[in-house]
Design an enzyme around this catalytic site. Structure first.
Site, short mmCIF file in Angstrom:
data_model
loop_
_atom_site.label_atom_id
_atom_site.label_comp_id
_atom_site.label_asym_id
_atom_site.label_seq_id
_atom_site.Cartn_x
_atom_site.Cartn_y
_atom_site.Cartn_z
CG HIS A 70 -54.82 12.80 -2.20
ND1 HIS A 70 -54.67 13.59 -3.32
CD2 HIS A 70 -54.31 11.59 -2.56
CE1 HIS A 70 -54.09 12.91 -4.28
NE2 HIS A 70 -53.87 11.68 -3.85
CE LYS A 107 -58.87 18.01 0.98
NZ LYS A 107 -58.39 16.67 0.58
CG HIS A 120 -61.86 15.10 -1.76
ND1 HIS A 120 -61.16 15.92 -2.62
CD2 HIS A 120 -63.13 15.02 -2.24
CE1 HIS A 120 -61.97 16.32 -3.59
NE2 HIS A 120 -63.16 15.81 -3.38
CE1 TYR A 173 -58.88 20.66 -5.62
CE2 TYR A 173 -58.42 20.62 -3.28
CZ TYR A 173 -58.06 20.33 -4.58
OH TYR A 173 -56.87 19.70 -4.84
CG ASP A 180 -53.03 9.86 -6.36
OD1 ASP A 180 -53.83 10.62 -6.94
OD2 ASP A 180 -52.41 10.18 -5.32
#
Ligand SMILES: Cc1cn([C@H]2C[C@H](O)[C@@H](COP(=O)(O)OP(=O)(O)O[C@H]3O[C@H](C)C(=O)[C@H](O)[C@H]3O)O2)c(=O)[nH]c1=O
Length: 187
Positions: free
Chosen positions: A62, A72, A119, A132, A170
């Protein structure tokens, strides 16, 4: 706090100093001053946390496009993950390349994923919790993704597609080729 470059220089491994004693340990998990001294000027505006019950859970790949592109700072509160960052910076010499590293609650290590990277991660243990910090707020309209099993990126995941646990979103992410949204050129 020890900060080192991964194979794509802008992606960094960060290991905070642990102060152990008979009770256990203490560590500063984030320090704006330490980051600034290391030349990392990220300003984080949101904290995220996800729990994945099964090992072999894959979240990603993403990213958010500008003006909501995010860097991040990823760490693991419980369990462990293989964390992956894919360079999507338009014009980058490492465009389409990825770096990965195992980060775990035991090691207390962290990954800094800069703006311009997709990521994702795969959990290596059940009941894994990932925390995160991100440098821009969530914006569904700017949320994008690339297939975790994209053939051009060719990530060496620790789980076979047939055994992986993914969200429907996903599972339906597009390949890298022809990705419509491009990031700003690398700084
Ligand atoms: C990311 C995010 C999600 N949400 C909501 C939207 C959905 O209703 C729900 C689950 O979202 P999603 O399936 O996108 O969560 P992940 O698959 O863990 O996504 C994250 O996983 C990979 C590894 C990342 O790097 C991203 O930060 C992030 O996309 O949380 C929010 O309300 N705020 C947020 O910042």
């Amino acid at each position: 706090m020890r900060i080192t470059d991964l194979d794509i220089t802008d992606v960094k491994m960060i290991v905070p100093k642990k102060f152990g004693d008979a009770r256990g340990y203490f560590c500063e998990t984030y320090s704006k001053q330490d980051f600034a001294e290391a030349g990392i000027e990220e300003v984080f505006v949101q904290d995220n946390q996800s729990f994945s019950a099964s090992h072999g859970t894959v979240r990603g790949l993403h990213f958010q496009v500008p003006p909501f592109a995010q860097s991040k700072l990823v760490r693991v509160l419980r369990g462990s993950i293989l964390d992956v960052a894919v360079d999507l910076r338009h014009g980058s010499p490492s465009y389409g390349d990825y770096v990965s590293a195992v980060i775990s609650a035991r090691e207390g290590n962290q990954i800094l994923v800069p703006i311009g990277f997709a990521h994702g991660f795969c959990t290596l243990e059940p009941d894994t919790e990932v925390f995160y910090k991100v440098s821009a707020p969530y914006s569904p309209a700017h949320d994008r993704g690339v297939s975790w099993i994209d053939k051009d990126i060719a990530i060496d995941w620790p789980v076979k597609p047939a055994d992986a646990v993914l969200s429907a979103k996903d599972l339906a992410l597009p390949p890298l080729a022809g990705l419509p949204d491009r990031f700003m050129p690398p700084q």
